[in-house]
Design an enzyme around this catalytic site. Structure first.
Site, mmCIF file in Angstrom:
data_model
loop_
_atom_site.group_PDB
_atom_site.id
_atom_site.type_symbol
_atom_site.label_atom_id
_atom_site.label_comp_id
_atom_site.label_asym_id
_atom_site.label_seq_id
_atom_site.Cartn_x
_atom_site.Cartn_y
_atom_site.Cartn_z
ATOM 1 N N GLY A 1 0.571 -1.660 -5.595
ATOM 2 C CA GLY A 1 0.442 -2.627 -6.919
ATOM 3 C C GLY A 1 1.657 -3.446 -7.240
ATOM 4 C CB THR A 2 5.262 -2.391 -6.609
ATOM 5 O OG1 THR A 2 5.482 -1.336 -7.565
ATOM 6 C CG2 THR A 2 6.598 -3.054 -6.625
ATOM 7 C CD GLN B 1 -2.443 3.410 -14.801
ATOM 8 O OE1 GLN B 1 -3.162 4.201 -15.141
ATOM 9 N NE2 GLN B 1 -1.268 3.771 -14.105
ATOM 10 C CB SER C 1 -2.124 0.604 -6.766
ATOM 11 O OG SER C 1 -1.780 1.706 -5.946
ATOM 12 C CG ASN D 1 2.428 1.931 -17.044
ATOM 13 O OD1 ASN D 1 2.395 0.752 -17.632
ATOM 14 N ND2 ASN D 1 3.614 2.425 -16.835
ATOM 15 C CB THR E 1 1.020 -4.593 12.166
ATOM 16 O OG1 THR E 1 1.341 -5.601 13.158
ATOM 17 C CG2 THR E 1 -0.312 -3.893 12.569
ATOM 18 C CG HIS F 1 -1.050 5.859 -5.467
ATOM 19 N ND1 HIS F 1 -0.289 6.525 -6.743
ATOM 20 C CD2 HIS F 1 -0.385 4.574 -5.751
ATOM 21 C CE1 HIS F 1 0.607 5.850 -7.240
ATOM 22 N NE2 HIS F 1 0.501 4.683 -6.798
ATOM 23 C CB CYS G 1 8.098 3.857 -11.983
ATOM 24 S SG CYS G 1 6.566 3.523 -11.156
#
Length: 396
Positions: free
Chosen positions: A72-73, A182, A202, A152, A240, A204, A327
């Site tokens: 996401g970042t 989120q 994202s 978040n 890649t 995860h 974070c």
């Protein structure tokens, strides 16, 4: 040994067994590079494109509009920096909110140092952005608006559809980005209904692997690549491809889509029970909107205590929680989100975020409600300010 109860799903989620099973072949025998033309490469390429379809379906997009990233970042960085670089001749003004994730805030601050003008919109006491404030901030120089779909930390869901419509009515050429890390997989997300040009997500956060995400780019959106090098991702994101991670993301997206309604209904019930029980603790404040919030998010502030001590005591009882975003867990500063909604520093420091997930049960909620009041009371007894406030109204 104390049983562990995980309630920090906004920070990360445990990878599902089905996701790992889908990934394993691409970590072993199906190891090909998707850019090669022989059988190993073709196998990897097919897995890549199948996963792109699954992620696209989760948000109502066309597969050709999905570009895989490292998370996401990177997606947020690409959206902001890519649009800024591609549209600098049209203007150098970007609008965002004061409660964005740091991936957006810090990128905007970096662009500001490069000569761009950034408007950081305020929010109300619930963390909501006013649509009219967005409209009023638009100038002839405005090239982009970036407002997160849901916060978040406090879980407030923004009126993205209304903001998108208002932007297009005022200045149709503005590019509209939302950080949906989120919300994707938690609530219904449809890029066409929302009216966004760019959307970050994202893996995860939806029981997929770490290190992989995606940026949705609406066809025709003017944006430059963030990563340059090879011709991967239709010449827009070099490097890649992380095929095992992307396959995991695809499987997680597929599962999230099929279970979304069921999980939403379950989490709403657990969330509301948790909020109701916690609010019975004196001197407690619910942060975020009471109803326009993510189905799994509970964020509260307890007066007279410090968040880190609260987390350590909960951990000793086997409860994994957060005092803000993952974070910023190493920072001693109070949450910028809580300060933005008007909390004083001392109350913002006493915040607790509990975010539920698919494996949480009513028994988990009951256990938290059983041990939390005692922990709060114990910590308050150590506070010299507590005695002075006992006779004041109990809930803010």
């Amino acid at each position: 040994m104390v049983n562990r109860i995980y309630m920090d799903h906004a920070g990360t989620t445990p990878m599902r067994t089905e996701v790992l099973d889908a990934m394993l072949p691409y970590l072993t025998e199906k190891f090909g590079n998707a850019s090669t033309i022989y059988s190993y490469g073709r196998e990897a390429k097919k897995a890549l494109e199948d996963s792109r379809e699954k992620v696209a379906e989760l948000i109502g997009a066309n597969a050709k509009e999905i570009y895989f990233t490292s998370g996401g970042t990177e997606a947020d960085n690409w959206a902001l920096r890519g649009v800024a670089a591609a549209n600098v001749k049209k203007g150098k003004h970007i609008i965002t909110s004061s409660i964005e994730h740091h991936a957006v805030l810090h990128t905007c601050q970096a662009l500001e140092r490069q000569g761009f003008k950034i408007t950081f919109l305020p929010v109300d006491q619930y963390g909501l952005v006013d649509v009219q404030h967005v409209v009023n901030a638009i100038t002839d120089e405005t090239i982009m608006v970036s407002i997160m779909h849901a916060n978040n930390e406090i879980g407030t869901i923004q009126p993205i559809k209304e903001i998108g419509q208002a932007i297009k009515d005022k200045k149709p050429d503005i590019i509209f980005h939302t950080d949906a890390v989120q919300t994707v997989g938690k609530i219904q997300v449809d890029v066409n209904d929302l009216g966004v040009d760019l959307l970050s997500m994202s893996a995860h956060k939806i029981y997929g692997p770490k290190g992989v995400g995606a940026l949705y780019i609406r066809r025709g959106t003017k944006i430059l690549p963030y990563m340059t090098g090879g011709a991967q991702e239709s010449n827009r994101r070099a490097g890649t491809e992380n095929i095992p991670g992307i396959v995991g993301f695809g499987k997680a997206a597929e599962l999230a889509k099929s279970e979304l309604e069921e999980q939403y209904e379950k989490l709403i019930v657990l969330r509301d029970k948790l909020i109701k029980g916690i609010m019975e603790i004196p001197y407690t404040r619910l942060n975020g909107h009471p109803t326009l919030r993510l189905p799994h998010n509970v964020n509260v502030s307890f007066e007279f205590i410090e968040g880190e001590s609260l987390l350590l005591n909960l951990d000793m009882k086997g409860i994994c929680a957060s005092s803000g975003s993952a974070c910023t867990s190493g920072s001693l500063d109070p949450s910028h989100v809580l300060l933005a909604i008007g909390l004083p520093h001392e109350i913002a420091h006493g915040s607790l975020r509990l975010t539920l997930g698919r494996d949480n049960s009513e028994q988990d909620v009951d256990y938290v409600l059983e041990v939390l009041p005692g922990i709060v009371n114990k910590l308050r007894e150590m506070s010299p300010l507590f005695e002075m406030r006992k006779e004041q109204p109990k809930n803010v």
